[in-house]
Design a protein around this motif. Structure first.
Motif: not given
Length: 203
Positions: A49-68
């Motif tokens: 989910a995290i790789e070299k101090n960054r969020l991977t695509e797999f880690g990002r897919s675990a989150l639901r991001i809302v923009l307002a």
């Protein structure tokens, strides 16, 4: 994935935008010890989910991001309700405040507060994970940076859902658009400013 893992991933996501130190922000946001967080982060690194101090695509897919987004010149109860409702749609709430130039175009007046102050005010709200200043002229440049799963619109925002969905498809992004309702539509920054001005002049 439990709630602590999601909070850690949310912080890593936010830091990809703000360029803050993720460990320091994790400690601040979760109040957990650095030692315990290090163990949890190591486990997230092992599962990809995290790789070299960054969020991977797999880690990002675990989150639901809302923009307002909005001007947010005078914070009032309608804003608080709308942002709480937006946060309830996902794991991370990113708020975009309009630039001063955009605010002038939208409101036909100069905002009372500069864009960086409005950003600071929104960043202080507990339901907001991060707040950024928007882009003059092209909202989709900001959308491309955030890559939300959901775009939440306030009850009084003029954007049409189809315009947003079509614009997102042009940048290869599939989003859900949610139109939020306010239980107190009589509250608006413009109305508050007008009534305050009338009250001052009446003294």
């Amino acid at each position: 994935m439990d709630i602590i893992d999601k909070k850690i991933l949310a912080v890593w996501y936010v830091c990809s935008i703000t360029k803050e130190d993720p460990m320091q922000l994790c400690i601040k946001k979760t109040s957990l010890s650095e030692e315990y967080l290090s163990q949890r982060i190591s486990a997230l690194e092992k599962n990809g989910a995290i790789e070299k101090n960054r969020l991977t695509e797999f880690g990002r897919s675990a989150l639901r991001i809302v923009l307002a987004g909005g001007v947010f010149d005078i914070i009032h109860p309608g804003h608080i309700h709308t942002l709480n409702a937006a946060k309830a749609l996902g794991d991370v709430l990113v708020v975009v405040v309009a630039t001063d130039n955009t605010a002038i175009k939208m409101k036909k007046r100069k905002p009372l507060h500069h864009e960086t102050l409005r950003q600071e005010l929104i960043n202080s709200l507990v339901m907001v994970d991060t707040c950024i200043v928007g882009n003059d002229g092209d909202i989709f440049k900001t959308v491309e940076i955030v890559k939300p799963n959901v775009i939440a619109l306030g009850y009084d925002q003029v954007h049409q859902e189809k315009f947003i969905i079509d614009g997102c498809r042009k940048i290869n992004l599939e989003v859900q658009v949610a139109r939020l309702q306010s239980p107190i539509p009589e509250f608006s920054s413009s109305k508050i400013e007008k009534e305050y001005g009338e009250a001052i002049h009446g003294l």
